[in-house]
Scaffold this motif. Sequence first.
Motif, PDB file in Angstrom:
ATOM      1  N   CYS A 125     -28.004  28.353 -41.818  1.00 23.33           N
ATOM      2  CA  CYS A 125     -27.377  29.103 -40.747  1.00 23.33           C
ATOM      3  C   CYS A 125     -26.089  29.344 -40.924  1.00 23.33           C
ATOM      4  O   CYS A 125     -25.197  28.585 -41.381  1.00 23.33           O
ATOM      5  N   CYS A 128     -22.933  28.437 -38.452  1.00 20.31           N
ATOM      6  CA  CYS A 128     -22.888  27.106 -38.381  1.00 20.31           C
ATOM      7  C   CYS A 128     -22.364  26.387 -39.579  1.00 20.31           C
ATOM      8  O   CYS A 128     -22.153  25.084 -39.625  1.00 20.31           O
ATOM      9  N   CYS A 142     -31.428  29.239 -35.592  1.00 21.56           N
ATOM     10  CA  CYS A 142     -30.797  28.081 -35.629  1.00 21.56           C
ATOM     11  C   CYS A 142     -30.975  27.297 -34.295  1.00 21.56           C
ATOM     12  O   CYS A 142     -30.535  27.922 -33.210  1.00 21.56           O
ATOM     13  N   ASP A 144     -28.655  25.401 -33.009  1.00 22.48           N
ATOM     14  CA  ASP A 144     -27.546  25.143 -32.543  1.00 22.48           C
ATOM     15  C   ASP A 144     -27.119  26.494 -31.848  1.00 22.48           C
ATOM     16  O   ASP A 144     -26.764  26.748 -30.726  1.00 22.48           O
ATOM     17  N   CYS A 145     -27.050  27.698 -32.694  1.00 24.85           N
ATOM     18  CA  CYS A 145     -26.498  28.888 -32.082  1.00 24.85           C
ATOM     19  C   CYS A 145     -27.541  29.677 -31.892  1.00 24.85           C
ATOM     20  O   CYS A 145     -26.989  31.003 -31.452  1.00 24.85           O
TER      21      CYS A 145
HETATM   22 ZN   LIG Z   1     -26.112  28.451 -36.040  1.00 23.73          ZN
END
Ligand SMILES: [Zn+2]
Length: 509
Positions: A125, A128, A142, A144-145
Amino acid sequence: MKFYITTPLYYVNGNPHIGHSYTNIACDVLSRFKRLKGDEVLFSTGTDEYGQKIRDAALEKEMTPAAFADMVVPRFRELWKKLNISYDDFIRTTEARHEKVVAQILELLYKKGDLYEGEYSGWYCTPCESFWTKSQIVEGTCPDCKRPVEHIKERNFFFRLSKYQKWLVDYIGSHEDFILPAIRRNEISSFLKNPLNDLCISRPKSRLSWGVEIPFSQDHVTYVWFDALINYITVCGYGSDNRRFKKFWPADIHMIGKDILRMHAVNWPIMLHAAGISPPRTIFAHGWWKIGEDKMSKSKGNIVDPLSMVDKYGVDAYRYFLLREVPFGMDGSFSEGALISRINSDLANDLGNLLHRTLSMIDKYFSGVVPERRGVSDTDNIPGALVYEINNLTSKIETAVDKINFSQALVSIWELINRANKFIEQKAPWKLSKEKKIDELKDMMYDLYEVLRVVSIALLPFLPMTSEEMMKQLGLKKEDADIKKIGFGHGKAGTRINKGSPLFPRIES
Ligand SMILES: [Zn+2]
């Protein structure tokens, strides 16, 4: 006693926001408190300038990453100046002193066999700067994002995190204050129940050249999260000033936001341990400021600009709100309405009024000179009496600050302020004056003066400008700002006061 405290190094890919200011204000309070006690303090902050995010942000502006960083760094410095952040060192990861130490640590770990070369393939990613395994990514995005990831295969250097996992688990288990608050320690402990992957600590120059050179490879630069953490030992003299390093390391507190806990509480202690350096004493991860229930983010366009808040409401009102509104460590909800109501009730009404009316009375009844009090009697030394409460303030504040509980420290100060306000209502000094009870009136004015004097010292770490202004109005000198003088009787009869304008004008919303 020494005290070494650090903020994270802030990424220069955007402007400073409320979260950055929160961390630095917290560190400033702790630093000023320790200095008030006479400790030798090293307080460092700075900027993290390498890596893909910075390179990309610079590209967008058609600038070189170095020029881009040079443009953003002054914005951080300007904010710290406006917020009265009393840091001792500001480090940029692009400085030679930092790169030298990064190279030293890399060499040391490489020779020891804790860094090895291997092939990396995985889903990457870009925003990130994180690799993910197939099981971690969610429908090609991803975890996370939620942005798309790409598959990458490349030669890289890896750090043997896994080799030290057991050591870290034991260390956390035997050091209660290592990760605070407890909720964060539990988070890391449960994360460590799964096996750690080794950490990829390089980036091929073919993909990214904006980083610290790896001394044993022409083709790689250092992963930004690996180099940046090393600043904490650069600042206190590792590899350059051994005496200074011995004095200040281990750091007493690494203050961070909870989003960067894993880098600090897993990667960093293992890096240090592998390099034969002790871990920091405490890593404290505080919460986030939200807008209502929403996380602050660029995409939502709800980022609070600390500079505009300070320009509008004043630096100490802003500091007070952040420190008082939520117990440090938890998430908070930011709103201007809540800030205004804190200013009006706590600052203008409680504190401002107490100062203004006390000084007005000393002016009126004693021509602006602090009167002499008769001796202290047994009834002054019982809970609830001003003398007793003044004498107990230091221990209350110290207990709260040691627990990094700023709101509790402020609550203790305000309990004393409000007790004094109530005392004025109950004792009605205007009646004492009318009835010519001059000794009682003198005692009372001296006690109120003492409350304000100790409050002015106690507030110094939290609201430095207010503290200074109060001390000026109370006729005190710089050397009176001493924690040992937060106790009844240090105020001198005969001191001439200088009543000024109200500390905090009320804000009509
Ligand atoms: Zn990410």
